[in-house]
Design a protein around this motif. Structure first.
Motif, mmCIF file in Angstrom:
data_model
loop_
_atom_site.group_PDB
_atom_site.id
_atom_site.type_symbol
_atom_site.label_atom_id
_atom_site.label_comp_id
_atom_site.label_asym_id
_atom_site.label_seq_id
_atom_site.Cartn_x
_atom_site.Cartn_y
_atom_site.Cartn_z
ATOM 1 N N LEU A 33 5.389 4.075 7.684
ATOM 2 C CA LEU A 33 5.086 3.721 6.302
ATOM 3 C C LEU A 33 4.112 4.693 5.647
ATOM 4 O O LEU A 33 4.184 4.954 4.445
ATOM 5 C CB LEU A 33 4.491 2.308 6.240
ATOM 6 C CG LEU A 33 5.375 1.138 6.697
ATOM 7 C CD1 LEU A 33 4.565 -0.149 6.698
ATOM 8 C CD2 LEU A 33 6.590 1.001 5.797
ATOM 9 N N ALA A 34 3.186 5.214 6.444
ATOM 10 C CA ALA A 34 2.035 5.927 5.890
ATOM 11 C C ALA A 34 2.409 7.148 5.072
ATOM 12 O O ALA A 34 1.695 7.499 4.119
ATOM 13 C CB ALA A 34 1.092 6.321 7.025
ATOM 14 N N SER A 35 3.523 7.794 5.410
ATOM 15 C CA SER A 35 3.852 9.043 4.720
ATOM 16 C C SER A 35 4.398 8.819 3.316
ATOM 17 O O SER A 35 4.352 9.732 2.484
ATOM 18 C CB SER A 35 4.882 9.841 5.540
ATOM 19 O OG SER A 35 6.073 9.096 5.681
ATOM 20 N N VAL A 36 4.903 7.615 3.009
ATOM 21 C CA VAL A 36 5.552 7.406 1.707
ATOM 22 C C VAL A 36 4.999 6.214 0.935
ATOM 23 O O VAL A 36 5.298 6.048 -0.250
ATOM 24 C CB VAL A 36 7.075 7.250 1.887
ATOM 25 C CG1 VAL A 36 7.713 8.559 2.336
ATOM 26 C CG2 VAL A 36 7.414 6.142 2.866
ATOM 27 N N VAL A 37 4.237 5.358 1.585
ATOM 28 C CA VAL A 37 3.705 4.162 0.926
ATOM 29 C C VAL A 37 2.237 4.386 0.582
ATOM 30 O O VAL A 37 1.427 4.708 1.455
ATOM 31 C CB VAL A 37 3.862 2.917 1.821
ATOM 32 C CG1 VAL A 37 3.235 1.688 1.157
ATOM 33 C CG2 VAL A 37 5.344 2.659 2.113
ATOM 34 N N THR A 38 1.894 4.219 -0.691
ATOM 35 C CA THR A 38 0.503 4.355 -1.107
ATOM 36 C C THR A 38 -0.248 3.051 -0.834
ATOM 37 O O THR A 38 0.355 1.997 -0.624
ATOM 38 C CB THR A 38 0.417 4.669 -2.608
ATOM 39 O OG1 THR A 38 0.899 3.530 -3.347
ATOM 40 C CG2 THR A 38 1.241 5.899 -2.963
ATOM 41 N N ASP A 39 -1.567 3.143 -0.869
ATOM 42 C CA ASP A 39 -2.369 1.934 -0.672
ATOM 43 C C ASP A 39 -2.102 0.912 -1.776
ATOM 44 O O ASP A 39 -2.100 -0.297 -1.532
ATOM 45 C CB ASP A 39 -3.856 2.290 -0.632
ATOM 46 C CG ASP A 39 -4.252 2.932 0.688
ATOM 47 O OD1 ASP A 39 -3.378 3.081 1.564
ATOM 48 O OD2 ASP A 39 -5.436 3.293 0.844
ATOM 49 N N GLU A 40 -1.891 1.391 -2.991
ATOM 50 C CA GLU A 40 -1.618 0.455 -4.093
ATOM 51 C C GLU A 40 -0.300 -0.274 -3.857
ATOM 52 O O GLU A 40 -0.190 -1.473 -4.125
ATOM 53 C CB GLU A 40 -1.583 1.215 -5.418
ATOM 54 C CG GLU A 40 -1.537 0.286 -6.621
ATOM 55 C CD GLU A 40 -1.514 1.029 -7.937
ATOM 56 O OE1 GLU A 40 -1.735 0.366 -8.972
ATOM 57 O OE2 GLU A 40 -1.262 2.264 -7.953
ATOM 58 N N MET A 41 0.695 0.442 -3.352
ATOM 59 C CA MET A 41 1.959 -0.220 -3.009
ATOM 60 C C MET A 41 1.728 -1.265 -1.926
ATOM 61 O O MET A 41 2.289 -2.369 -1.966
ATOM 62 C CB MET A 41 2.981 0.812 -2.529
ATOM 63 C CG MET A 41 3.490 1.758 -3.591
ATOM 64 S SD MET A 41 4.600 2.992 -2.847
ATOM 65 C CE MET A 41 4.971 4.029 -4.254
ATOM 66 N N ALA A 42 0.913 -0.890 -0.932
ATOM 67 C CA ALA A 42 0.645 -1.818 0.167
ATOM 68 C C ALA A 42 -0.026 -3.089 -0.340
ATOM 69 O O ALA A 42 0.255 -4.193 0.140
ATOM 70 C CB ALA A 42 -0.209 -1.139 1.227
ATOM 71 N N GLU A 43 -0.910 -2.955 -1.311
ATOM 72 C CA GLU A 43 -1.555 -4.144 -1.884
ATOM 73 C C GLU A 43 -0.525 -5.098 -2.455
ATOM 74 O O GLU A 43 -0.615 -6.323 -2.274
ATOM 75 C CB GLU A 43 -2.527 -3.719 -2.999
ATOM 76 C CG GLU A 43 -3.796 -3.050 -2.495
ATOM 77 C CD GLU A 43 -4.661 -2.541 -3.621
ATOM 78 O OE1 GLU A 43 -5.819 -2.189 -3.352
ATOM 79 O OE2 GLU A 43 -4.169 -2.488 -4.776
#
Length: 899
Positions: A33-43
């Motif tokens: 996930l880390a390479s394409v998902v931003t922290d804001e998306m994760a929220e």
């Protein structure tokens, strides 16, 4: 090293399929996930429950963002593949869903082609998330898969009409349930291509989305809409190529979101039954079984079986009156299961064709492994065109082989242990006569995974049997193929090295015409290396080269006097005659030096061109003479004298012209290690007067400038160095096969090499495909003819073809007749039918592909496992697993105590 991102760790933990695992930065749930998902998306994603549909407004309320921004992020994640959406509610409003990793966002992320090609770790992420969650749980899963992953659904026409079946077992049920369909590229194939582990099964529009999933795929760029008719075309094409239908199995009996057409070498879902040896995860309610009395061991079902469950065996009784018993795959039902029970080499092991106990000797002995029993059975039924089609699955030149094959199948034939071998070659020759009549020819249709021609151009250099065989199979797969031939006509040594009385030119031309009708382009009179180079062909867009120029040169003996007028190699002599039968004239006595089949052809040709006396001299004694017995007998019938155990010492000349040959007695040909090392008695000499000497002691390869400027390497004998499995040379885009690789052999050996060259080239011209992984090695084992008991058989004598009227030694026409139809029927009935397919029920996944390949109605599905039809929701998987798991534990403990 950067600190792990806590929000990504939490998101990975939230949606992982692995029970009881604490996700760390080293786990695929994180780095995938880390390479394409931003922290804001994760929220935003963390504000959702797994597999619970919600609106953007509902998510916004929980993640404390505006509805507009939340919806924007949800749409971005939908394109990435982390989020899916649907409209499954009363007023059909849009809802967003946070899926599990597999099947779900790990797969959807790979469906975004540009994304996964930029972030290749996503391919590894999908591979691992399709495997790691199953390593411990798979042995505990009951039939039906317990709502985990995918589920095999049989080919619909393979389900017997007289058997009860459940609606979920029919593709038509699921297609009729939905009114929208999409299709996109297979994520498993794409994943393996990016990982460099493709098995030649290429990504294309093969995965079908249904209902809301169709809309999701189209709106996020992962597919396109298709109608019902195109769905059916894709499903049929998948069956034709041997792909397995699977449906998603996480939503119970009322819903699926996709139908996949899976290739076992790359499919993550099918891997569960192959890698872990736990077929409960994917098998259907059906299993295949064979009716031995109908089976002819043609091997088509074996070739296409995705689970390696079908293998060739034999059906004759052993000497003690019993039958061979075959091993069955161990299952985890009552056994503790762990990595020691897995099969990490399943992709290669699935390509094993034959049980160790062996199968029909005819198929085993043939270098191309023709389905001999199959076409003999079809011939006995009068199905001659069907027989021709079956032969052409392995040999595009049956008429040629019917005339010149060295009949290793007959040498091995089990019937030969009783009286005489079945006249296999004569039956094939009769079948192949279809090719001589344009209205009856079989032109194979193009068959590949996409139904569209490929764009990658392939150059075949040399129009002999190896080159034309490669061209045939490449064109059949849909490749634009050009054959370059330096002679003025295609055919190679078939045309220029074999006299017409053994192989008529119209026979060769008829089979070459089939290639032309298929669309193979021939460029004759073009010598690659002289008229055009490989480098220039690369500039013209050719992506791969198959070198098959044969061994078209002769060899000299090295004895004094061989440079005299009247001394010529047999190969050059045959070429001159084949190009102009009426223009070559000999007179007087001819000595032919050599003892192989070519030497016999040379001797018989010398007789037909006017020589009054022809004699052959060879090193070997009669019992080890390499020429075929029947060909030597035909030569002797024509008055040619064969002299064994003599080798040339000197060629005598007068005024530069040959007058005689001095021979010395050969007392042995091979040394103690079976290597060629002739020894002579120099005191025992024989002088034979003659007017010409034709040397037929071997052939050489004339490379010219063909491979100049390449990295291709040569063996000391002038043949090419290449990988023995893939035929790839040191120059990656150059492959080879036939006599210029093996040294002089027979046409059928070259034909077999041509087909393997096609397999390699197909894989090579597409990135990410392994040349060896999951490749059928075409290895067969002969049954034990010393341990069989044949109780009943047709006691008819072997049929003998007639001869046409004419004086054989004075004509170049082939006076050998083919069988009559009555003879074919009689001879075909002499076949003992040694071999048969055997299905391991513990490995069979019930896909039904085998039934679509059988031309003899010998293999069928039966609904042996009705519980495998049960589909449950993923949320209820533990409810399905626990009862089965407890029962299994009890069985294992009871079994242990019993021991």
């Amino acid at each position: 090293m950067a600190e792990p991102r806590e929000l990504i760790l939490k998101l990975g933990q939230k949606i992982t399929d692995r029970i009881g695992v604490k996700v760390t930065e080293n786990d695929p749930e994180y780095w995938g996930l880390a390479s394409v998902v931003t922290d804001e998306m994760a929220e935003v994603a963390l504000a959702m429950k797994v597999r619970v549909p919600v609106t953007a407004a509902e998510v916004a309320k929980k993640c404390k963002k505006s509805v507009e921004r939340t919806e924007e992020l949800l749409e971005e994640m939908s394109v990435i593949g982390v989020i899916e959406y649907n409209w499954e509610n009363e007023d059909h409003h849009k809802q967003y869903v946070l899926p599990m990793f597999v099947p779900g966002c790990a797969e959807f992320m790979v469906m975004n082609k540009e994304q996964v090609e930029e972030h290749t770790e996503i391919a590894d992420f999908f591979e691992q998330m399709a495997r790691l969650p199953l390593e411990k749980v798979t042995p505990m899963v009951p039939l039906g898969g317990a709502g985990i992953g995918m589920h095999v659904i049989p080919v619909e026409k393979a389900i017997p009409a007289n058997q009860q079946s459940a609606s979920v077992e029919h593709i038509s049920h699921w297609l009729n349930k939905y009114d929208k369909y999409s299709v996109g590229a297979c994520s498993c194939r794409r994943q393996q291509r990016i990982r460099g582990e493709g098995t030649g099964d290429l990504e294309d529009d093969l995965c079908i989305g249904v209902g809301d999933m169709a809309d999701y795929c189209v709106e996020t760029g992962k597919g396109r809409y298709i109608d019902y008719d195109e769905v059916m075309e894709i499903l049929q094409r998948a069956e034709d190529n041997g792909y397995v239908h699977q449906i998603t199995n996480i939503d119970g009996e009322d819903k699926i979101f996709a139908i996949c057409n899976c290739a076992v070498g790359v499919c993550n879902a099918l891997r569960t039954s192959q890698l872990f040896n736990t077929p409960n995860m994917s098998r259907s309610a059906y299993r295949a079984s064979v009716e031995p009395e109908k089976c002819v061991a043609c091997g088509r079902c074996v070739e296409y079986c995705p689970a390696g469950a079908a293998k060739l065996g034999q059906k004759l009784c052993t000497k003690d009156g019993g039958h061979i018993t075959y091993p069955q795959q161990e299952l985890p039902d009552t056994t503790k299961w762990g990595p020691e029970k897995w099969n990490p080499n399943y992709r290669d092991d699935n390509q094993i064709n034959c049980y160790d106990t062996g199968t029909a000797p005819c198929k085993t002995a043939c270098p191309a492994h023709l389905p001999v029993q199959g076409y003999i059975k079809m011939a006995s039924q009068g199905r001659y065109l069907d027989a021709l089609k079956l032969i052409k699955t392995e040999n595009p030149f049956p008429a040629v082989c019917g005339a010149i094959c060295n009949r290793r199948c007959e040498d091995a034939c089990t019937r030969g242990t009783i009286d005489q071998a079945v006249a296999i070659d004569e039956i094939k020759k009769f079948i192949a006569e279809q090719e001589l009549h344009a209205e009856k020819r079989y032109i194979p249709p193009m068959l590949n995974y996409s139904g569209k021609p490929f764009e990658e151009k392939v150059a075949v250099i040399g129009a002999g049997p190896a080159g034309m065989s490669a061209a045939f199979y490449l064109k059949k797969m849909g490749y634009p193929v050009t054959v370059f031939e330096k002679e003025k006509r295609p055919g190679g040594m078939l045309m220029n090295g074999i006299p017409s009385f053994r192989l008529e030119k119209d026979v060769i031309n008829a089979e070459i015409d089939v290639l032309r009708e298929m669309g193979v382009e021939f460029k004759c009179g073009v010598e690659v290396g002289e008229d055009i180079t490989i480098a220039q062909l690369r500039e013209q867009g050719y992506k791969a080269f198959y070198i098959a120029i044969g061994a078209q040169g002769g060899r000299m003996t090295g004895v004094p006097g061989e440079d005299a007028v009247g001394v010529e190699t047999g190969v050059d002599f045959l070429r001159c005659v084949n190009l102009n039968e009426e223009g070559v004239k000999l007179s007087g006595k001819t000595v032919v030096i050599g003892g192989g089949n070519v030497a016999v052809d040379v001797a018989r040709t010398a007789l037909r061109t006017g020589s009054s006396d022809v004699s052959m001299f060879c090193l070997e004694s009669r019992d080890i003479m390499p020429a075929a017995d029947d060909e030597v007998a035909e030569a002797e019938e024509e008055g040619i004298v064969v002299n064994n155990s003599w080798g040339p010492k000197e060629i005598l000349t007068e005024n530069g012209k040959v007058t005689a040959v001095v021979f010395k007695k050969c007392i042995s040909v091979l040394d103690e290690n079976k290597r060629f090392s002739p020894k002579y008695d120099e005191e025992e000499l024989l002088t034979v007067s003659c007017d010409q000497v034709l040397l037929s002691i071997g052939q050489s390869i004339k490379w010219g400038a063909l491979l100049e400027g390449t990295k291709v390497e040569f063996n000391p004998n002038g043949t090419l160095k290449a990988d023995p499995v893939t035929y790839q040379t040191a120059e990656p885009d150059i492959f080879t096969g036939g006599d210029n690789y093996t040294g002089p052999r027979f046409a059928i050996d070259a034909i077999a090499a041509g087909k393997e060259g096609c397999v390699s080239i197909h894989r090579f011209v597409h990135e990410g495909q392994s040349l060896t992984l999951g490749r059928n090695r075409r290895q067969f084992i002969e049954l034990d003819k010393d341990n069989i008991k044949v109780e009943t058989f047709d006691n008819a004598k072997r049929q003998v073809p007639g001869h046409k009227a004419g004086d054989a030694k004075h004509t170049f026409r082939d006076l050998r007749s083919t069988f009559t139809e009555e003879q074919v029927q009689k001879e075909a009935n002499r076949c003992l039918g040694c071999g048969a397919t055997v299905v391991d029920p513990n490995k069979c996944i019930g896909c039904g592909i085998c039934t679509t390949k059988c031309e003899f109605d010998a293999i069928h599905l039966s609904r042996d496992l009705p519980d495998a039809s049960r589909m449950v929701k993923s949320e209820d998987k533990l409810k399905a697993i626990f009862p089965y798991m407890l029962k299994r534990e009890i069985k294992i403990k009871f079994k242990g105590r019993k021991k």
